[in-house]
Design a protein around this motif. Sequence first.
Motif, PDB file in Angstrom:
ATOM      1  N   VAL A 123       0.838  -1.193   0.000  1.00  0.00           N
ATOM      2  CA  VAL A 123       0.000   0.000   0.000  1.00  0.00           C
ATOM      3  C   VAL A 123       0.879   1.252   0.000  1.00  0.00           C
ATOM      4  O   VAL A 123       1.849   1.354   0.760  1.00  0.00           O
ATOM      5  N   THR A 124       0.548   2.212  -0.862  1.00  0.00           N
ATOM      6  CA  THR A 124       1.234   3.494  -0.908  1.00  0.00           C
ATOM      7  C   THR A 124       0.278   4.582  -0.429  1.00  0.00           C
ATOM      8  O   THR A 124      -0.921   4.350  -0.275  1.00  0.00           O
ATOM      9  N   ASN A 125       0.807   5.778  -0.218  1.00  0.00           N
ATOM     10  CA  ASN A 125      -0.056   6.886   0.194  1.00  0.00           C
ATOM     11  C   ASN A 125      -1.148   7.137  -0.845  1.00  0.00           C
ATOM     12  O   ASN A 125      -2.305   7.402  -0.497  1.00  0.00           O
ATOM     13  N   ARG A 126      -0.780   7.044  -2.120  1.00  0.00           N
ATOM     14  CA  ARG A 126      -1.746   7.309  -3.187  1.00  0.00           C
ATOM     15  C   ARG A 126      -2.835   6.251  -3.213  1.00  0.00           C
ATOM     16  O   ARG A 126      -4.024   6.567  -3.265  1.00  0.00           O
ATOM     17  N   SER A 127      -2.434   4.982  -3.183  1.00  0.00           N
ATOM     18  CA  SER A 127      -3.441   3.927  -3.253  1.00  0.00           C
ATOM     19  C   SER A 127      -4.308   3.921  -1.997  1.00  0.00           C
ATOM     20  O   SER A 127      -5.516   3.691  -2.066  1.00  0.00           O
ATOM     21  N   ALA A 128      -3.714   4.209  -0.848  1.00  0.00           N
ATOM     22  CA  ALA A 128      -4.494   4.244   0.386  1.00  0.00           C
ATOM     23  C   ALA A 128      -5.554   5.332   0.324  1.00  0.00           C
ATOM     24  O   ALA A 128      -6.704   5.137   0.730  1.00  0.00           O
ATOM     25  N   ALA A 129      -5.182   6.497  -0.197  1.00  0.00           N
ATOM     26  CA  ALA A 129      -6.119   7.612  -0.266  1.00  0.00           C
ATOM     27  C   ALA A 129      -7.251   7.326  -1.247  1.00  0.00           C
ATOM     28  O   ALA A 129      -8.425   7.602  -0.967  1.00  0.00           O
ATOM     29  N   LEU A 130      -6.921   6.770  -2.404  1.00  0.00           N
ATOM     30  CA  LEU A 130      -7.941   6.532  -3.422  1.00  0.00           C
ATOM     31  C   LEU A 130      -8.833   5.341  -3.096  1.00  0.00           C
ATOM     32  O   LEU A 130     -10.033   5.352  -3.400  1.00  0.00           O
ATOM     33  N   LEU A 131      -8.271   4.316  -2.463  1.00  0.00           N
ATOM     34  CA  LEU A 131      -8.991   3.050  -2.310  1.00  0.00           C
ATOM     35  C   LEU A 131      -9.567   2.819  -0.918  1.00  0.00           C
ATOM     36  O   LEU A 131     -10.253   1.808  -0.719  1.00  0.00           O
ATOM     37  N   ALA A 132      -9.341   3.714   0.020  1.00  0.00           N
ATOM     38  CA  ALA A 132      -9.841   3.501   1.381  1.00  0.00           C
ATOM     39  C   ALA A 132     -11.330   3.162   1.442  1.00  0.00           C
ATOM     40  O   ALA A 132     -11.733   2.272   2.193  1.00  0.00           O
ATOM     41  N   PRO A 133     -12.198   3.815   0.637  1.00  0.00           N
ATOM     42  CA  PRO A 133     -13.632   3.474   0.730  1.00  0.00           C
ATOM     43  C   PRO A 133     -14.003   2.177   0.015  1.00  0.00           C
ATOM     44  O   PRO A 133     -15.161   1.759   0.100  1.00  0.00           O
ATOM     45  N   TYR A 134     -13.049   1.535  -0.652  1.00  0.00           N
ATOM     46  CA  TYR A 134     -13.397   0.448  -1.580  1.00  0.00           C
ATOM     47  C   TYR A 134     -12.765  -0.886  -1.215  1.00  0.00           C
ATOM     48  O   TYR A 134     -12.630  -1.769  -2.056  1.00  0.00           O
ATOM     49  N   ARG A 135     -12.400  -1.048   0.045  1.00  0.00           N
ATOM     50  CA  ARG A 135     -11.828  -2.308   0.493  1.00  0.00           C
ATOM     51  C   ARG A 135     -12.945  -3.320   0.786  1.00  0.00           C
ATOM     52  O   ARG A 135     -14.071  -2.960   1.141  1.00  0.00           O
ATOM     53  N   LEU A 136     -12.614  -4.589   0.668  1.00  0.00           N
ATOM     54  CA  LEU A 136     -13.577  -5.664   0.875  1.00  0.00           C
ATOM     55  C   LEU A 136     -14.095  -5.683   2.311  1.00  0.00           C
ATOM     56  O   LEU A 136     -15.266  -6.022   2.541  1.00  0.00           O
ATOM     57  N   ASP A 137     -13.253  -5.310   3.273  1.00  0.00           N
ATOM     58  CA  ASP A 137     -13.657  -5.471   4.678  1.00  0.00           C
ATOM     59  C   ASP A 137     -14.800  -4.538   5.083  1.00  0.00           C
ATOM     60  O   ASP A 137     -15.319  -4.648   6.189  1.00  0.00           O
ATOM     61  N   ARG A 138     -15.221  -3.641   4.220  1.00  0.00           N
ATOM     62  CA  ARG A 138     -16.373  -2.801   4.566  1.00  0.00           C
ATOM     63  C   ARG A 138     -17.661  -3.626   4.674  1.00  0.00           C
ATOM     64  O   ARG A 138     -18.626  -3.196   5.294  1.00  0.00           O
ATOM     65  N   PHE A 139     -17.673  -4.817   4.065  1.00  0.00           N
ATOM     66  CA  PHE A 139     -18.861  -5.663   4.131  1.00  0.00           C
ATOM     67  C   PHE A 139     -18.864  -6.548   5.370  1.00  0.00           C
ATOM     68  O   PHE A 139     -19.853  -7.216   5.641  1.00  0.00           O
ATOM     69  N   THR A 140     -17.764  -6.570   6.121  1.00  0.00           N
ATOM     70  CA  THR A 140     -17.695  -7.439   7.290  1.00  0.00           C
ATOM     71  C   THR A 140     -17.502  -6.659   8.561  1.00  0.00           C
ATOM     72  O   THR A 140     -17.464  -7.247   9.630  1.00  0.00           O
TER      73      THR A 140
END
Length: 360
Positions: A343-360
Amino acid sequence: MTRNGPSIIVIGAGIIGAASAYHLQSRGAQVMIVDAGGETATATSFGWINASFHHDGAHFQLRSEGMAAWQRLAKSLPLDIAWQGALCWEETGTAFDAQRDHLATLGYDVAEIDSAAFAALEPHIATLPARALHFRQEAAADSPEVAQRLLNAALAAGARRLRGVKVLDLVEKGDRIIGIRTEAGVSTADHILIAAGTGSAALIAQAGSSLPMLRRPALMLRTRPVAPVLNHILVSEFGELRQLPDGALMMPAAVNHQGDTSDKLTEPLEITAERVLDRLRTMLPDVALDWEELRLAFRPVPHDGLPVIGPVRAGVHVACMHSGITLGALAGELVAQEMLEGVTNRSAALLAPYRLDRFT
């Protein structure tokens, strides 16, 4: 071609799998693409690349970055993407004003035009809107051709492909997924990427997690080719419409395709095709139109309508989303970055709302 990077199995050869395979292989991984060889949602996609349609501010940012990613990718690969812009008049009255002002506030390139300006841009459209929004930076992709070129580029860089091979389940060792099982036996790798569209949920379940998905059938009509009559992507009260490079017109059966929430088909397909053709004839009465193909695909839509990109568990990543065309180039970039570097700062910022664990 000898590679020193990790071995990665990419499950799926639609736009997300193809873009991810290309970026992974280009960055030194040893990629094996595995797909069952059937039709993908990519083959039926409308192909509209935009950020004017979005759920919230974070989603707007992601889609805007997705558009920029296609611009970057087009500098290194010849891709069938037309940066032709879009004209939108599906909203009227105060809703039209709200859409215009909202996008302007976000910094989107949007301009309001009147009927005279519209007629100059699209002289073949019969029923002119009193006003429309002009999204000059939006584009349309020949979706299956773009996916194929990405696959070809990945293969040319040294990737390999197992085609017509269905993944039956994932192979586990200890707390890590180490490979896949097919009818031909087990194939192992350092990492697995699940980019299998609507088939992603079943594979994720085998990895011990859950990806709830919506059922979203989509019907796309293509006419027989006609002479050039459209210059832009059109987003209208009659539905979305664009003209393909071969002259065929493409229109989704659902009038509001981007936001369509239908979970089943409700009428005979020939009736649907004629109904769509009637809408086209209303817009283009001077063009001799006949439909050639009505194609069904199931869009890979996670339960909240938003993308899922990121780790599932040790050894497994997932990339599943709609719209894969707008987000495909960016998803490939970010998947390759995180699988190879973390994970990089860029990917963390862009993808934080889109991780799989939001469903669990």
